[in-house]
Write a protein that holds these residues in place. Sequence first.
Motif, PDB file in Angstrom:
ATOM      1  N   LEU A 115      -7.091  -7.443   6.155  1.00 32.98           N
ATOM      2  CA  LEU A 115      -7.257  -8.794   5.345  1.00 32.98           C
ATOM      3  C   LEU A 115      -7.189  -9.842   6.565  1.00 32.98           C
ATOM      4  O   LEU A 115      -7.983 -10.504   6.691  1.00 32.98           O
ATOM      5  CB  LEU A 115      -6.069  -8.930   4.339  1.00 32.98           C
ATOM      6  N   MET A 163       0.882   3.492  10.706  1.00 36.26           N
ATOM      7  CA  MET A 163      -0.235   4.073  10.808  1.00 36.26           C
ATOM      8  C   MET A 163      -0.675   3.687  12.566  1.00 36.26           C
ATOM      9  O   MET A 163      -0.779   2.566  12.716  1.00 36.26           O
ATOM     10  CB  MET A 163      -1.270   3.966   9.963  1.00 36.26           C
ATOM     11  N   ASN A 177       8.087  -3.269  -0.538  1.00 29.55           N
ATOM     12  CA  ASN A 177       8.227  -1.602  -0.015  1.00 29.55           C
ATOM     13  C   ASN A 177       8.972  -1.717   0.977  1.00 29.55           C
ATOM     14  O   ASN A 177       9.755  -0.778   1.215  1.00 29.55           O
ATOM     15  CB  ASN A 177       6.973  -1.155   0.169  1.00 29.55           C
ATOM     16  N   GLU A 221      -8.450 -16.395  -0.442  1.00 32.04           N
ATOM     17  CA  GLU A 221      -8.033 -15.472   0.490  1.00 32.04           C
ATOM     18  C   GLU A 221      -6.416 -15.803   0.443  1.00 32.04           C
ATOM     19  O   GLU A 221      -5.724 -14.678   0.393  1.00 32.04           O
ATOM     20  CB  GLU A 221      -8.574 -15.854   1.829  1.00 32.04           C
ATOM     21  N   ALA A 278       3.536  -7.397  -2.015  1.00 34.28           N
ATOM     22  CA  ALA A 278       3.703  -5.840  -2.141  1.00 34.28           C
ATOM     23  C   ALA A 278       4.287  -5.299  -0.934  1.00 34.28           C
ATOM     24  O   ALA A 278       5.311  -4.477  -1.326  1.00 34.28           O
ATOM     25  CB  ALA A 278       1.960  -5.281  -2.484  1.00 34.28           C
ATOM     26  N   LEU A 279       3.956  -5.676   0.276  1.00 34.57           N
ATOM     27  CA  LEU A 279       4.453  -5.243   1.355  1.00 34.57           C
ATOM     28  C   LEU A 279       5.906  -5.404   1.295  1.00 34.57           C
ATOM     29  O   LEU A 279       6.594  -4.449   1.559  1.00 34.57           O
ATOM     30  CB  LEU A 279       3.589  -5.691   2.768  1.00 34.57           C
ATOM     31  N   MET A 333       5.111  -3.250  11.001  1.00 28.85           N
ATOM     32  CA  MET A 333       3.920  -2.692  10.070  1.00 28.85           C
ATOM     33  C   MET A 333       3.189  -1.666  11.063  1.00 28.85           C
ATOM     34  O   MET A 333       2.003  -1.830  11.388  1.00 28.85           O
ATOM     35  CB  MET A 333       3.261  -3.812   9.630  1.00 28.85           C
ATOM     36  N   MET A 363      -0.586  -5.172  14.712  1.00 31.93           N
ATOM     37  CA  MET A 363      -1.682  -5.963  14.312  1.00 31.93           C
ATOM     38  C   MET A 363      -1.916  -6.925  15.371  1.00 31.93           C
ATOM     39  O   MET A 363      -3.175  -7.499  15.829  1.00 31.93           O
ATOM     40  CB  MET A 363      -1.671  -6.805  13.007  1.00 31.93           C
ATOM     41  N   ILE A 407      -0.532  -9.448  -1.259  1.00 35.96           N
ATOM     42  CA  ILE A 407      -0.377  -8.029  -0.843  1.00 35.96           C
ATOM     43  C   ILE A 407       0.806  -8.190   0.414  1.00 35.96           C
ATOM     44  O   ILE A 407       1.807  -7.202   0.262  1.00 35.96           O
ATOM     45  CB  ILE A 407      -1.632  -7.988   0.473  1.00 35.96           C
ATOM     46  N   ASN A 431      -0.363  -0.566   1.393  1.00 32.42           N
ATOM     47  CA  ASN A 431      -0.273  -2.161   1.681  1.00 32.42           C
ATOM     48  C   ASN A 431      -0.468  -2.444   3.230  1.00 32.42           C
ATOM     49  O   ASN A 431      -1.129  -3.406   3.490  1.00 32.42           O
ATOM     50  CB  ASN A 431       1.211  -2.306   1.410  1.00 32.42           C
ATOM     51  N   GLU A 432      -0.133  -1.626   4.028  1.00 30.12           N
ATOM     52  CA  GLU A 432      -0.022  -1.912   5.473  1.00 30.12           C
ATOM     53  C   GLU A 432      -1.699  -1.941   5.662  1.00 30.12           C
ATOM     54  O   GLU A 432      -2.218  -2.977   6.376  1.00 30.12           O
ATOM     55  CB  GLU A 432       0.388  -0.851   6.185  1.00 30.12           C
ATOM     56  N   ALA A 433      -2.452  -1.129   5.302  1.00 26.68           N
ATOM     57  CA  ALA A 433      -3.906  -0.987   5.562  1.00 26.68           C
ATOM     58  C   ALA A 433      -4.511  -2.349   4.886  1.00 26.68           C
ATOM     59  O   ALA A 433      -5.440  -3.045   5.693  1.00 26.68           O
ATOM     60  CB  ALA A 433      -4.370   0.125   4.719  1.00 26.68           C
ATOM     61  N   ALA A 434      -4.255  -2.726   3.846  1.00 25.56           N
ATOM     62  CA  ALA A 434      -4.764  -3.908   2.995  1.00 25.56           C
ATOM     63  C   ALA A 434      -4.308  -5.223   3.857  1.00 25.56           C
ATOM     64  O   ALA A 434      -5.298  -5.899   4.424  1.00 25.56           O
ATOM     65  CB  ALA A 434      -4.227  -4.026   1.772  1.00 25.56           C
ATOM     66  N   MET A 435      -3.067  -5.187   4.421  1.00 25.88           N
ATOM     67  CA  MET A 435      -2.789  -6.311   5.352  1.00 25.88           C
ATOM     68  C   MET A 435      -3.636  -6.469   6.519  1.00 25.88           C
ATOM     69  O   MET A 435      -3.973  -7.452   6.691  1.00 25.88           O
ATOM     70  CB  MET A 435      -1.320  -6.078   5.610  1.00 25.88           C
ATOM     71  N   LYS A 436      -3.525  -5.250   7.175  1.00 26.31           N
ATOM     72  CA  LYS A 436      -4.304  -5.419   8.453  1.00 26.31           C
ATOM     73  C   LYS A 436      -5.919  -5.747   8.085  1.00 26.31           C
ATOM     74  O   LYS A 436      -6.352  -6.646   8.892  1.00 26.31           O
ATOM     75  CB  LYS A 436      -4.128  -4.078   9.322  1.00 26.31           C
TER      76      LYS A 436
END
Lengths: 100, 644, 475, 511
Positions: C157, A98, A86, A72, A82-83, A95, B623, A79, C150-155
């Motif tokens: 995870l 969305m 960007n 994990e 990657a974030l 973040m 989050m 990830i 990315n944000e989707a994956a981060m949240k």
Amino acid sequence: MVPLNWYLILSAAVFMIGMFGFLTRKNVIIMFMSVELMLNAVNISLVSFSHYLQDMRGHILVFFIITVAAAEAAIGLAIILALFRNKQTAHVDEMNEMKG
Amino acid sequence: MMTSYALIPLLPLAAFVINILLGRKLLKENAHWVSIAAVAGSWVVAVMALFDVLSGAKINYDVYTWMLSGGFKVSVGFLIDQLTVVMLIVVTTCSMLIHIYSVGYMHGDPGYYRFFSYLSLFTFSMLMLVMANNFLQLYFGWEGVGLCSYFLIGYYFDKKSASDAGKKAFIVNRFGDFGFGIGIFIIFLTFGNVYYEPVFSQAGNFANASINFLGFDVHLMTLIALLLFCGSVGKSAQMPLHVWLPDAMEGPTPVSALIHAATMVTAGVFLVARCSPIFSLSETALMVVALTGAITSLFAATIGLVQNDLKRIIAYSTVSQLGYMFLACGVGAYTAGVFHLYTHAFFKALLFLCAGSVMHAMGGELNIQKMGNLKKYMPVTYITMLIASFSISGFPFLAGFFSKDEILWMAYSGGSPVGKFVWAIGTLVAFLTAFYSFRLIFLTFHGSFRGTHDQEHHLHESPKSMTVPLMLLCVGAVAAGWVGIPALIGEQIGVHNYIAEFMKPVLGHPEGHGTHGEELGIMIFSTLVGLSGIGLAYFMYILRPELPGRIAQQFSAVHRVLFNKYYVDEFYDFIIIRPTIWIAKNVLIGVTDARIIEAIVNGVPNAIAAFSSGLRRVQTGLMQHYATIMATGILLIVAMMLLR
Amino acid sequence: MPLIMPDLKPVMPEIVMTVIAIGMLLAELVIKRKETIGFLTIIGAGIAAFTLAGSMGTTFGGMYVSDGYSTFFKLIFLVNLILTILMSSRYLETLKINFGEYYSLILFATLGMMLMASAADIIVLYLGLELMALSTYILAGFIRYDIKSNEAAMKYLLLGAFASAILLYGTSMIYGLTGTTNLRDIAVYIAKAELASNPVLMLSMIFFAVAFSFKIAAVPFHMWAPDAYEGAPTPITAFMSVGPKAAGFAVLGRVFLTAFGSVRMDWAAIFIPIAILTMAVGNIVALSQTNIKRMLAYSSIAHAGYMLLGVIAGTPDGLASMLNYMFIYAFMNIGAFAIIIMLRTETFKGEDIADYQGLSKTHPMAAALMLIFMFSLTGIPPMAGFMGKFYLFMSAINAGYTWLVIVAVLFSAISAYFYLRIVMLMYMKEPKETVQLNSSPGVALALVVTVGAVLFIGILPSKFLLFARLAASAF
Amino acid sequence: MEQTMNNALGFPILSMLICWPLVGAAFLLFISRTNEKAIKMVSLLISVATFLLSILLFSHFDKSTHLMQFVERYEWIPYLNMHYHLGLDGISVLFVLLATLVTVLSVLISWESVKMKTKEFFICLLVLESAMIGVFCSLDFMLFYLFWEAMLIPMYLLIGVWGGPNRVYAAVKFFLYTLVGSVLMLVGIIVLYFYAGRSFNILELMTKAYPYKMQLMLFWAFFAAFAVKVPMFPVHTWLPDAHTEAPTAGSVILAAVLIKMGAYGFLRFSLPLLPDASREMAPVMLALSVIAIIYGGIICLAQTDLKRLIAYSSVSHMGFVTLGIFALNTQGVEGGILQMLNHGIVTGALFLSVGIIYERTHTRVIADYGGVASVMPIYASLFIVFTFASIGLPATNGFVGEFLILLGGFKASQWAGVLSASGIIIGAGYMLWLYQRVFFMETSQKVAGLQDITTRELMTLLPMVILIFWIGIYPNTYLSFMHPSVQHLLERVNGGSAPAVAVNAITQILR
């Protein structure tokens, strides 16, 4: 011989610390570390139960947890990287691309 | 012989169908031949029916079952007895003559075929109404004639006033039919069926039964009688539903003659006469009928005094004479009522047709103030109208005299508690009738011509096709009364009261307990009253023409009230029509539909949408918030489990 | 002591899947055209499905059971896998993220789900869950250059890790209490030791409930779902909305009905408020969505609420209705996502609801298909959605939860509004600008399969009900 | 279980009636969108064929028995004991005929009026027809519910896609109104299913007795679905919107057949299955019907839009129907059923005529009209026939229905009878006022150069005129269908046999 309850209390305490850290800290990596902390808290309680019950299941599960935590961590950092590439930030509050 | 009676209504129906379908293209101008032939045919069969009934035949048969639902069975059937035959003769004769008259009157009218098809449809409905052997077919004819009067009044449909009048006539009639319908329901619930025969025969054993109607304990027979009387009030334009008849003058004159004088309006009287077994079982119902008749006749007569429109005066005179007929039935003298109906049909139709020929000559002008001295140009119309006026005013030995006198005598001598009072009003009305009838004659035919110049030189006598029916009706106006000469005079000249004997089996004979002397006295007194009415009119309109103007100024308030028909129309408009529309606009659409129901129907989704956008904001995208919500979720569940 | 080989027959499908997954990893180096990898994966999935039939039985000392229940779920997972792959090949090209690992990751995720479905022991369950979760996190973040992904994956995870931590804590408690992690032994222990209202058992049940609610995205643990669904590439959103949710229900059913079967009244009390909240939030928030993927996310949350009714009922009928609904839900949902995928071109994102204006004029066929899926999701006969919901409500009423069904029925009426909005936009509004369809044979085939299933099950559902009944009775 | 008549015709006529339109719709799918002529011809052919097939029902129907006829029963979902079970009795046979006839007329009327997406239009029309026939034929509660809800989709699209300016709001309102009602009915059906030992078969459910409290709850659940459809007083506001916005064919079918399903539901489900609750709730229903009659009538006086006025008039007319049904005596129920048929014919014809005039003037505001009679005499005379049928003039079908209903209503409760009798006055008021404003008085410039009715349009209106006079003059052809079935229904509802009820009604009055 340290009685079982003390271990459980320790595990609960560490779990609470981990959760609290996860809920309050703003940096993604710190949040990640607090989740790891929670997993380790579970390991403590599992080992103590396993020792108390003289049964091997707890230990087996602990090993699985450790390996999974490692996997994990690897994926999580990938990830986050990657974030970061960007958005040049690791700050959780940014973040919110969305919502709603 | 059975099926031939069905021909009476079927012929006009056939004429209607032929005219309405083929009229536009094929018949056009000669559509009248079809209708006249049909109505003549039914007249012939009606006369044959008269002879059959005279020879004692009693016809009551069903053609086919109309409605069958559970216990309720009703069929289309014919009952031909003395009362029906009299009505048949009146309807078919008047209809035929008016058909002929309209050929001349409606000449050149674009909707010529349409007019004649409506006339045939009217005759068909009236005949079905008269020949019915059950209440439902009566109701069928009832609404059928209402429909035809709607078509015929609104014949010149491009005129707003005509279509308004047609609509008004139908809706006011519907008010009457509302009561009539409920009457039929109660009849069915009490007797188990709606046929005349069983209902009238069993009426006796319900004589003192009472019924819980809408919470009130009411005498059954009175209730049924009064509800049926509602229908009559509506159809025969009695108080309070009389407002439509004067406006019905918007229709062509033959229509007024046929429908609003001779046939349709008399349907109310026919209904009361037909249901005499029920009416005679309840005192209060008879009193109500008598009083309504009397008041209406007085009310209409007073209005008739001041009107200037030729046809409106005659219309009010019709309302007044109908009041007379109800007065007769109210005091139990059904035969006298029907007899007056019979005679009235002739001279009233004659008056209307004369008015029509005057209007024809005057190029549509109806205001009698703008006429005068027409007797020089229109002698035949003048003479026939004069005789008709004499007849209506009760000039001795003419039709009106016998029938009106019979009624007054029966009112005076009859057993009814309200008899004397009603007789007094009747006599007063006789005086007023004479006065306004002759006011009309003198203003239109005597004195100097007050119309425009080109109207004057345009004046001419109506063509043959119009004057011949006038003469025939004139004969009727004179001779019709001789059928019912009362016994008092009858013995002297060896003639007995045919109509009384003829109607005895159906309508019975009221036991008058007055002496011959009194009867003679009443007769003389009423004749004198009539003659004095004529004299007063002569005095006011021929000798001292300026007198009416002066009286009008003195009693200007009274004059205005009478001239505006006691403001009844405005009153109805104020308490019924305007509030309903106001309620419809503001209360129903405004409040209930918009504010209450729509508010809920649109409100609930809007509330959900608002709640939804609120909830949506909870999803902040951070989050931390998600995790905290999860944590609080866990705590809530734990708390819930502990407390449970 | 001789090494006794455990009976591998029950685990044969998983073995096949592992071999294929690893094979795809290697093949990716060799094969240039990515479609062939996709094609091979589908063949592999087919073989795995084929071996499913003969794989009844328990092995690994009672830790792994393969019965009717797990086979039914595995079928759902494989169907989900095949349809997703069919849809993704053209999509990956369009978005230029056409990497081979995509297919092996999906295979590993499905493998994880299959493990979860037949896990009779919490350890195996945890392993399967983590395998699925980890591969899905990567898949969610597959569009590397897109911040949303990315944000989707981060949240997904982080919150996923948090949930699995809670799951583990629950496991440790149950382990401490009963001394075993095997579901059947736990049930025996609870019955024997009359632990009916034991606080520790209660707490562990809560923790399990929370972890599984997270997986099936039940409110209040659904927060990750809308963002993850919106951010992830659309085929993966379709995959995520069916796969992990079905796996979540599989373990939820397995754990709560076998392990905690005897204390049903307690955990039913936990799930009833969750079910109501899920249906409420899912349907209501979906009303005001402007992004179609987000709207379908909330709609899938709402459907999770309906399925919870089946579990709450607890009767074999209830379970069977949940299985049946899951099966139908899979087809409806994937069909709807297939249409969204078809609209995606380089220039045109096609994810905004307004983009669907006047679709019936430009592409009547696509509009008609979307209409069928939307009405099926609302639960209007003759589509399958109605049959699923009807059987679900029937079993809930039969178990005495009539009031709960009334609540569910009213919320499904509310849901009609936002499904109808899509149909309304497509049919009753003029198109803003002409839109080309980026259709590929794969997507077309997926559509044919999904719409065929939706209509066929809608009209003749008896065979599927029977199959679900058999699966549920296998307990 | 109550046995049913075997299928007199030998071949499964009801399934054919349901499937032919579907086959037609499927066939339309393959015709190219541009070839409008072929699309129209095919749909006309299919609807006429279905209509002719339904004529067979008319001729082979055995009027002497209350048992179900043309029965078909196949396993559908054996585990849930759900059957594909179709059958007709005196109550439902007439509505199938009405449905097929109205569909033919709707296809005819939309010949020119539908310009865009004609293929989808006719597919929706045909699918709607098969759903309608399905509703009237199904004897399995779930099958009924399935057709009941399936009918929502085509109707929603008809209103929403081909409707007027405010069509979207009206379509969504129609959909949600009906859906919320019918989902509550679904819960009711399931509760009934379990109580009656896992059976959806209406004939079986009819023979069982249910506890009163449950009957009450179920009655109100069914009421939610049926009252919305009728529409009864408080839940009627969707109808005017749906009617004004729907295309001509849509509003004709909506008025002629869809509204009847609500009242049919009361007759087929609420009354026989829940007799005690229906008897108990009858006074409430009568009150609602009276309100609907008067409320609908008075509102019509204040309407300015032609279609909206006719829509509100159907609220008033359907108030009469529910009055008849809940009078719970032979005259009332038979009058109610006949009035449902009449209302379908008359209001259907009225909407057809409004469609004809709308095609010419493209305005529905009454004030724009005037003097149409002088411009279009044939059209005016047809419209006058429909106006008088709607008012309930004797010799038209309206009178027969209304009279029987008022008679039954009066027998049930005098207040209801008297108050709703006032409905005929209000009815005469608004209809004649409408006729006057549109047809009489001077010709408005909008109407000046109009061309009279074409033969095609005449063909759509003629069958309605014939039916109006046929039922008006000789209603027994239609009444005779219902006697045994209504008798059986009333025996079930009133406990004792219906005549006994009628007799004690009279004695109670004559106390």
